[in-house]
Design a protein around this motif. Structure first.
Motif, PDB file in Angstrom:
ATOM      1  N   GLY A 113      35.985 -43.963  34.264  1.00  0.00           N
ATOM      2  CA  GLY A 113      35.859 -45.286  33.679  1.00  0.00           C
ATOM      3  C   GLY A 113      36.059 -46.348  34.743  1.00  0.00           C
ATOM      4  N   TYR A 114      36.122 -47.582  34.301  1.00  0.00           N
ATOM      5  CA  TYR A 114      36.367 -48.724  35.181  1.00  0.00           C
ATOM      6  C   TYR A 114      37.837 -49.112  35.084  1.00  0.00           C
ATOM      7  N   TYR A 115      38.400 -49.477  36.217  1.00  0.00           N
ATOM      8  CA  TYR A 115      39.802 -49.886  36.300  1.00  0.00           C
ATOM      9  C   TYR A 115      39.892 -51.170  37.100  1.00  0.00           C
ATOM     10  N   VAL A 116      40.975 -51.919  36.890  1.00  0.00           N
ATOM     11  CA  VAL A 116      41.283 -53.053  37.743  1.00  0.00           C
ATOM     12  C   VAL A 116      42.436 -52.616  38.638  1.00  0.00           C
ATOM     13  N   GLN A 117      42.181 -52.599  39.938  1.00  0.00           N
ATOM     14  CA  GLN A 117      43.241 -52.259  40.882  1.00  0.00           C
ATOM     15  C   GLN A 117      43.946 -53.544  41.273  1.00  0.00           C
ATOM     16  N   ALA A 118      45.248 -53.584  40.997  1.00  0.00           N
ATOM     17  CA  ALA A 118      46.028 -54.791  41.242  1.00  0.00           C
ATOM     18  C   ALA A 118      46.833 -54.726  42.527  1.00  0.00           C
ATOM     19  N   ALA A 139      36.193 -54.619  32.281  1.00  0.00           N
ATOM     20  CA  ALA A 139      37.091 -54.611  33.434  1.00  0.00           C
ATOM     21  C   ALA A 139      37.093 -55.967  34.131  1.00  0.00           C
ATOM     22  N   LEU A 140      35.934 -56.621  34.196  1.00  0.00           N
ATOM     23  CA  LEU A 140      35.855 -57.940  34.823  1.00  0.00           C
ATOM     24  C   LEU A 140      36.696 -58.973  34.074  1.00  0.00           C
ATOM     25  N   VAL A 141      36.724 -58.882  32.752  1.00  0.00           N
ATOM     26  CA  VAL A 141      37.551 -59.804  31.957  1.00  0.00           C
ATOM     27  C   VAL A 141      39.026 -59.594  32.301  1.00  0.00           C
ATOM     28  N   GLY A 180      43.559 -49.780  33.019  1.00  0.00           N
ATOM     29  CA  GLY A 180      42.340 -49.259  32.407  1.00  0.00           C
ATOM     30  C   GLY A 180      42.604 -47.910  31.779  1.00  0.00           C
ATOM     31  N   PRO A 181      41.600 -47.149  31.481  1.00  0.00           N
ATOM     32  CA  PRO A 181      40.186 -47.338  31.832  1.00  0.00           C
ATOM     33  C   PRO A 181      39.441 -48.193  30.810  1.00  0.00           C
ATOM     34  N   TYR A 182      38.327 -48.704  31.269  1.00  0.00           N
ATOM     35  CA  TYR A 182      37.395 -49.445  30.427  1.00  0.00           C
ATOM     36  C   TYR A 182      36.057 -48.732  30.474  1.00  0.00           C
ATOM     37  N   ASP A 183      35.368 -48.702  29.348  1.00  0.00           N
ATOM     38  CA  ASP A 183      34.061 -48.054  29.286  1.00  0.00           C
ATOM     39  C   ASP A 183      32.978 -48.868  29.985  1.00  0.00           C
ATOM     40  N   TYR A 184      33.149 -50.186  29.968  1.00  0.00           N
ATOM     41  CA  TYR A 184      32.111 -51.071  30.503  1.00  0.00           C
ATOM     42  C   TYR A 184      32.658 -51.929  31.637  1.00  0.00           C
ATOM     43  N   LEU A 202      55.244 -53.415  39.641  1.00  0.00           N
ATOM     44  CA  LEU A 202      54.026 -54.162  39.338  1.00  0.00           C
ATOM     45  C   LEU A 202      53.372 -53.616  38.075  1.00  0.00           C
ATOM     46  N   ALA A 203      53.304 -52.304  37.941  1.00  0.00           N
ATOM     47  CA  ALA A 203      52.692 -51.701  36.752  1.00  0.00           C
ATOM     48  C   ALA A 203      53.398 -52.183  35.486  1.00  0.00           C
ATOM     49  N   SER A 204      54.714 -52.265  35.512  1.00  0.00           N
ATOM     50  CA  SER A 204      55.434 -52.706  34.312  1.00  0.00           C
ATOM     51  C   SER A 204      55.139 -54.171  33.996  1.00  0.00           C
ATOM     52  N   ARG A 205      54.869 -54.990  35.007  1.00  0.00           N
ATOM     53  CA  ARG A 205      54.522 -56.399  34.791  1.00  0.00           C
ATOM     54  C   ARG A 205      53.118 -56.560  34.207  1.00  0.00           C
ATOM     55  N   LEU A 206      52.273 -55.534  34.355  1.00  0.00           N
ATOM     56  CA  LEU A 206      50.878 -55.642  33.915  1.00  0.00           C
ATOM     57  C   LEU A 206      50.619 -55.029  32.540  1.00  0.00           C
ATOM     58  N   ALA A 207      51.651 -54.585  31.853  1.00  0.00           N
ATOM     59  CA  ALA A 207      51.477 -53.906  30.569  1.00  0.00           C
ATOM     60  C   ALA A 207      50.772 -54.781  29.522  1.00  0.00           C
ATOM     61  N   ASP A 208      50.924 -56.086  29.615  1.00  0.00           N
ATOM     62  CA  ASP A 208      50.270 -56.984  28.648  1.00  0.00           C
ATOM     63  C   ASP A 208      48.758 -57.047  28.836  1.00  0.00           C
ATOM     64  N   PHE A 209      48.241 -56.532  29.955  1.00  0.00           N
ATOM     65  CA  PHE A 209      46.821 -56.611  30.249  1.00  0.00           C
ATOM     66  C   PHE A 209      46.065 -55.317  29.941  1.00  0.00           C
ATOM     67  N   GLY A 210      46.765 -54.294  29.508  1.00  0.00           N
ATOM     68  CA  GLY A 210      46.132 -53.011  29.226  1.00  0.00           C
ATOM     69  C   GLY A 210      47.082 -51.880  29.556  1.00  0.00           C
ATOM     70  N   SER A 211      46.513 -50.721  29.881  1.00  0.00           N
ATOM     71  CA  SER A 211      47.315 -49.543  30.210  1.00  0.00           C
ATOM     72  C   SER A 211      47.448 -49.415  31.717  1.00  0.00           C
ATOM     73  N   PRO A 212      48.620 -49.767  32.268  1.00  0.00           N
ATOM     74  CA  PRO A 212      48.792 -49.651  33.713  1.00  0.00           C
ATOM     75  C   PRO A 212      49.097 -48.214  34.133  1.00  0.00           C
ATOM     76  N   HIS A 213      48.611 -47.839  35.301  1.00  0.00           N
ATOM     77  CA  HIS A 213      48.829 -46.512  35.861  1.00  0.00           C
ATOM     78  C   HIS A 213      49.208 -46.648  37.329  1.00  0.00           C
ATOM     79  N   VAL A 214      50.064 -45.758  37.793  1.00  0.00           N
ATOM     80  CA  VAL A 214      50.350 -45.651  39.219  1.00  0.00           C
ATOM     81  C   VAL A 214      49.684 -44.363  39.690  1.00  0.00           C
ATOM     82  N   LEU A 215      48.773 -44.508  40.622  1.00  0.00           N
ATOM     83  CA  LEU A 215      47.957 -43.403  41.113  1.00  0.00           C
ATOM     84  C   LEU A 215      48.317 -43.121  42.571  1.00  0.00           C
ATOM     85  N   LYS A 216      48.706 -41.882  42.847  1.00  0.00           N
ATOM     86  CA  LYS A 216      49.075 -41.469  44.204  1.00  0.00           C
ATOM     87  C   LYS A 216      47.814 -41.127  44.990  1.00  0.00           C
ATOM     88  N   ALA A 217      47.706 -41.639  46.220  1.00  0.00           N
ATOM     89  CA  ALA A 217      46.534 -41.350  47.060  1.00  0.00           C
ATOM     90  C   ALA A 217      46.963 -41.282  48.516  1.00  0.00           C
TER      91      ALA A 217
END
Length: 103
Positions: free
Chosen positions: A30-35, A83-85, A75-79, A47-62
């Motif tokens: 899907g589409y995600y917003v990386q903050a 995600a742009l919104v 995210g994720p968002y289907d469209y 930061l993830a806890s501060r973004l909970a009002d905007f959707g489902s925050p995730h911490v991704l290890k890379a």
């Protein structure tokens, strides 16, 4: 430390150990917003806890160039448009480097 254009907020010392994290190694398609991207799990989790009002925050290890980073994504968002919104809302929240990524 932050990576390139992902500079959003600065890392701060954390009580979390380097390997003491619940970060995911993959997310559903899907589409995600990386903050942000952090070398410190605690900073990413805050930061993830501060973004909970905007959707489902995730911490991704890379791993990037042999270093571990923790990416904060909402995210994720289907469209892409959805995600742009969310990207606009997060930028208005004070994180101008937030950007859409496709997983």
């Amino acid at each position: 430390s932050l990576v390139g254009s992902e500079m959003c907020i600065r890392d701060r010392p954390s009580s979390y150990g380097e390997f003491d994290d619940d970060a995911k190694t993959s997310l559903p398609d899907g589409y995600y917003v990386q903050a942000g991207a952090f070398s410190n799990y605690g900073a990413a989790e805050r930061l993830a806890s501060r973004l909970a009002d905007f959707g489902s925050p995730h911490v991704l290890k890379a791993e990037v160039n042999g270093r571990m980073f923790y990416r904060v994504r909402v995210g994720p968002y289907d469209y892409h448009e959805e995600a742009l919104v969310t990207q606009a809302k997060i930028r208005n929240f004070g994180i101008p480097a937030a950007h859409v990524v496709e997983n």
